[in-house]
Design a protein around this motif. Structure first.
Motif, PDB file in Angstrom:
ATOM      1  N   ASP A 181      30.241   3.049  11.745  1.00 13.41           N
ATOM      2  CA  ASP A 181      30.919   4.305  12.144  1.00 13.41           C
ATOM      3  C   ASP A 181      32.142   3.817  13.077  1.00 13.41           C
ATOM      4  N   TYR A 182      33.517   3.791  12.301  1.00  7.84           N
ATOM      5  CA  TYR A 182      34.687   3.002  12.891  1.00  7.84           C
ATOM      6  C   TYR A 182      35.191   3.974  14.126  1.00  7.84           C
ATOM      7  N   ASN A 183      34.663   4.970  14.355  1.00  4.81           N
ATOM      8  CA  ASN A 183      34.972   5.900  15.486  1.00  4.81           C
ATOM      9  C   ASN A 183      33.979   5.688  16.859  1.00  4.81           C
ATOM     10  N   TYR A 184      32.972   4.805  16.712  1.00  3.87           N
ATOM     11  CA  TYR A 184      31.881   4.762  17.475  1.00  3.87           C
ATOM     12  C   TYR A 184      32.669   3.939  18.706  1.00  3.87           C
ATOM     13  N   ASP A 185      32.427   5.054  19.785  1.00  3.19           N
ATOM     14  CA  ASP A 185      32.884   4.242  21.315  1.00  3.19           C
ATOM     15  C   ASP A 185      31.733   3.650  22.065  1.00  3.19           C
ATOM     16  N   ALA A 186      32.027   2.287  22.057  1.00  3.85           N
ATOM     17  CA  ALA A 186      30.847   1.470  22.735  1.00  3.85           C
ATOM     18  C   ALA A 186      30.782   1.172  24.281  1.00  3.85           C
ATOM     19  N   THR A 187      31.765   1.901  24.720  1.00  2.82           N
ATOM     20  CA  THR A 187      32.201   2.010  26.195  1.00  2.82           C
ATOM     21  C   THR A 187      30.754   1.824  27.230  1.00  2.82           C
TER      22      THR A 187
END
Length: 282
Positions: A181-187
């Motif tokens: 999922d290229y919009n995933y935010d791993a913050t």
């Protein structure tokens, strides 16, 4: 139930987190990051020991690269094993940490039952990075490439604003290369984690660039499992393994079709199933 503590090595303070029951498995890298990415189900099968290496350990301002030699990082893993009173262990490494896991298994073969490498290439050479870029260029994924272009435009200013966080900033902005999922935010996965940039610049930029993982490979006695993601554009593509895979005496490769750089997190059910089945059969 979770057990936490520290192991001290040459002035470095290595945090460990122990969770789960079953086969003991040391996961090298950031104890905080990796404890957040492996499934709860896997904790029913493995006694997971998440342990920091020196790149995630204070003192974060250490600039002396002599303290970051690969042999020392490997010896730290052995120190953790001894201090926790573990016998033979499975050793797990993701991305660059896969090199640490493999080198540990070569140096201490009597202490290793299984080796698990995830999302790694045989090396991080310039040729490998060119291949990774070509793999992305050849892929028909305009939306992914558009998000990546925006992130790349932000990268220099964000690193300049917080150079001490450059590694984490890079990982976050390279999301389109490293997540299905290229919009995933791993913050949230990186929350509360600090890094030693001198360590990462040296180990990832020089040691892993030049490493020859076939050296002393005959010392490896344990079976090895290599998990790769079909959409992993962060490291050189899976075909880079073809020239050396047969040099392993017992290597199982699994490519996860809906994963990028973290199949254990992106496809946890399938990853757990494949890993546990492999563990039972080796």
């Amino acid at each position: 139930m979770s057990l936490t503590g520290h192991v001290y090595s040459s002035g470095f303070k290595l945090l460990y987190i122990v969770e789960g029951t079953g086969t003991p498995a040391i996961v090298v890298g950031s104890s905080l990051y990796y404890s957040r990415t492996f499934s709860h189900n896997l904790r029913n099968h493995l006694n997971l020991v998440f342990v920091d290496h020196r790149g995630f350990s204070p003192p974060y301002d250490c600039q002396d690269t002599s303290g970051f030699q690969l042999d020392l990082l490997v010896d730290d893993i052995e120190l953790v094993r001894k201090q926790l009173g573990l016998d033979r262990v499975m050793i797990i490494g993701h991305s660059g940490h896969a090199f640490m896991a493999l080198e540990y298994a070569k140096k201490y073969p009597a202490n290793v039952s299984h080796v698990v490498m995830m999302c790694a290439a045989p090396n991080f050479s310039p040729e490998g990075h060119i291949a990774a870029q070509r793999y992305l260029n050849d892929s028909v994924c305009p939306e992914r490439k558009a998000v990546l272009a925006k992130n790349l435009a932000r990268l220099p200013q964000e690193i300049e604003a917080a150079p001490e966080k450059a590694f984490i900033t890079y990982c976050l902005l390279m999301g389109p290369k490293s997540w299905f999922d290229y919009n995933y935010d791993a913050t949230k996965l990186w929350e509360g984690i600090q890094v030693n940039m001198a360590m990462f610049d040296y180990v990832w930029g020089e040691v892993f660039r030049d490493i020859d993982i076939t050296e002393n490979l005959e010392r490896l006695q344990a079976p090895a499992f290599l998990a790769l993601g079909r959409y992993d554009y962060l490291v050189p593509p899976p075909y880079m393994w073809e020239s050396i895979r047969d040099k392993f005496s017992n290597l199982t490769i699994r490519v996860f079709e809906k994963s990028s750089h973290a199949p254990h997190f992106e496809e946890p059910d399938l990853f757990d199933k494949e890993l546990i089945e492999w563990l039972r059969n080796t």
